[in-house]
Design a protein around this motif. Structure first.
Motif, mmCIF file in Angstrom:
data_model
loop_
_atom_site.group_PDB
_atom_site.id
_atom_site.type_symbol
_atom_site.label_atom_id
_atom_site.label_comp_id
_atom_site.label_asym_id
_atom_site.label_seq_id
_atom_site.Cartn_x
_atom_site.Cartn_y
_atom_site.Cartn_z
ATOM 1 N N LEU A 61 0.832 -1.207 0.000
ATOM 2 C CA LEU A 61 0.000 0.000 0.000
ATOM 3 C C LEU A 61 0.864 1.254 0.000
ATOM 4 O O LEU A 61 1.862 1.338 0.722
ATOM 5 C CB LEU A 61 -0.927 0.014 1.220
ATOM 6 N N PRO A 62 0.480 2.236 -0.802
ATOM 7 C CA PRO A 62 1.181 3.531 -0.738
ATOM 8 C C PRO A 62 0.809 4.244 0.555
ATOM 9 O O PRO A 62 -0.148 3.840 1.225
ATOM 10 C CB PRO A 62 0.629 4.274 -1.959
ATOM 11 N N PRO A 63 1.547 5.302 0.916
ATOM 12 C CA PRO A 63 1.182 6.034 2.132
ATOM 13 C C PRO A 63 -0.211 6.637 1.995
ATOM 14 O O PRO A 63 -0.662 6.948 0.891
ATOM 15 C CB PRO A 63 2.236 7.138 2.224
ATOM 16 N N ALA A 64 -0.895 6.780 3.114
ATOM 17 C CA ALA A 64 -2.263 7.303 3.092
ATOM 18 C C ALA A 64 -2.272 8.792 2.787
ATOM 19 O O ALA A 64 -1.352 9.522 3.150
ATOM 20 C CB ALA A 64 -2.928 7.049 4.440
ATOM 21 N N GLU A 65 -3.334 9.238 2.081
ATOM 22 C CA GLU A 65 -3.572 10.671 1.855
ATOM 23 C C GLU A 65 -4.847 11.012 2.611
ATOM 24 O O GLU A 65 -5.875 10.406 2.366
ATOM 25 C CB GLU A 65 -3.800 10.940 0.368
#
Lengths: 265, 193
Positions: free
Chosen positions: A220-224
């Motif tokens: 997962l990419p970092p959360a926005e």
């Protein structure tokens, strides 16, 4: 091998390993047990070797006959425990009983597309999630970049939801947060909200569950704005999804217990 | 839990150790919950050694009953409930296999490694799947002779002397392969030592 009572066997380390696998005879068993009782280092070593051996056994887990559970529960109702009166005796005195423990938390997946108005429901989910992603009400210049990204994410979600084969699953994430997965014939999109932020050495990893295997998938990419969205690489129709926390860079096999499980109906 | 828990903690999940405390005080609901968590590991261990569903079911019942009877004796300082109960299951299964099966039968069954496990997509826990994969991955990291020695010992129910005979290897060699194989597994599986 033979030992004088109390003298440390020369091959103790090897005996401990064999003992942990129950690969000793009764005489050797007693020798090891006697020694471990007086040697805290040996006891500590044995603990970790036993834990390792127990993982071998547990990895072969399989279902016992269904009738066994009920048979056992009625058996224990009349089986005395060491150091306690018989169960009937204990029950007679209600003050003695501990309060029942809370049921362990279960991660359940519910299908949201049961019932009427499946399309309407999908649109409602999209709207709710888009709201959560934060389609901005502010139009300040410095937030324009974030706004465009959020819209793009919302577009992907709507696109996946528009697929007639879409199935929507929702579950709580163990440790905090919630997730929705939209599964279609050829894509799986995970949208997770409120996930705990990880340090630089760890990453959330998706897994595709197929035929008794957990196949490594997207990191997962970092959360926005507290939300993260990702397509599961390598996903095929019928796969389930799971999420674990892994060392940065991901793993070939999971190293921690899953915090999220979503299985199609 | 078998796989280590990630650093995020779920406060609503009751530990098996806490359930054992309740069981030791006669809580039958807590026992039922422990059964639901542990029976598969117990049964699987017994089945892997005994290769016979009736014997495996009997050992499962014996072990769970013993857990009920002796719950007050469980000491969390000695390790987790799961380790305790799987260790007990393995010991009972080995005792039984040594008394009911000839060596020759056990040879054949261990060597015909069971790669075609029936896959129960609905009931099988995802975590179990991951744990099984992790163990296989770590077994693959052993040398062939280490792996043979450990598997013959653990699943065959053989003593290390019998393993040495089977592998036609000197006793000291087999003893150190068992030791090295198990400690390598320990490291690979992330068990603290």
């Amino acid at each position: 091998m033979s030992t004088v009572e109390g003298r440390r066997p020369e091959d103790l380390d090897e005996l401990l390993a064999a003992y942990a696998l129950d690969a000793v005879d009764d005489v050797e068993r007693r020798t090891v047990e006697r020694h471990v009782a007086q040697d805290p280092d040996a006891a500590r070593e044995l603990r970790s070797l036993r834990e390792t051996a127990a993982k071998l056994g547990a990895s072969e887990a399989s279902a016992p006959p269904a009738a066994l559970r009920a048979a056992l529960l009625s058996q224990i109702a009349t089986t005395p425990q060491e150091g306690r009166p018989t169960p009937q005796g204990a029950r007679a005195d209600l003050d003695d009983r501990t309060a029942p423990l809370a049921a362990p938390g279960r991660r359940t997946a519910r299908r949201m597309n049961e019932g009427f108005g499946r399309r309407a429901l999908q649109l409602a989910v999209a709207a709710a999630l888009v709201g959560a992603i934060g389609v901005p009400t502010v139009t300040a210049l410095q937030e324009r970049g974030r706004a465009i990204e959020a819209e793009q994410r919302a577009d992907l979600l709507s696109d996946v939801l528009a697929d007639p084969s879409a199935e929507v699953l929702r579950a709580e994430v163990s440790g905090g947060g919630a997730a929705v997965a939209v599964l279609t014939d050829d894509r799986a999109l995970l949208v997770a909200d409120g996930l705990e932020e990880l340090d630089d050495d760890h990453v959330y990893q998706l897994w595709a569950m197929r035929d008794g295997e957990a196949l490594p998938s997207t990191l997962l990419p970092p959360a926005e704005d507290g939300t993260v969205q990702a397509l599961a690489e390598g996903y095929r129709a019928g796969d389930g999804l799971a999420l674990t926390i892994e060392p940065a860079g991901g793993s070939e096999v999971a190293t921690t217990a899953p915090i999220l499980v979503l299985l199609p109906g | 839990m078998s796989l280590p828990q990630p650093s995020t903690k779920d406060p609503t999940v009751v530990s098996s150790e806490a359930l054992m405390v309740a069981v030791a005080q006669g809580d039958q609901d807590a026992f039922a919950q422990l059964y639901d968590r542990l029976a598969r590991a117990v049964h699987g261990t017994a089945q892997a050694v005994l290769r016979d569903p009736d014997h495996a079911a009997e050992v499962t019942q014996e072990v769970m009953l013993e857990a009920w009877r002796t719950a007050a004796r469980f000491d969390p300082a000695q390790g987790s409930v799961r380790t305790w109960i799987v260790t007990l299951a393995h010991r009972r299964a080995v005792d039984r296999v040594r008394s009911v099966q000839s060596q020759r039968d056990r040879d054949q069954k261990v060597l015909d490694a069971d790669t075609d496990r029936p896959f129960d997509a609905v009931a099988e826990e995802v975590e179990e799947t991951m744990e099984r994969q992790r163990v296989r991955h770590c077994l693959d990291s052993l040398t062939g002779t280490q792996r043979d020695a450990v598997l013959l010992a653990y699943y065959g129910g053989f003593t290390y002397r019998e393993v040495a005979e089977k592998l036609e290897s000197p006793l000291p060699t087999v003893k150190s392969r068992i030791r090295d194989g198990l400690t390598r597994l320990r490291t690979c599986l992330g068990v603290e030592s």
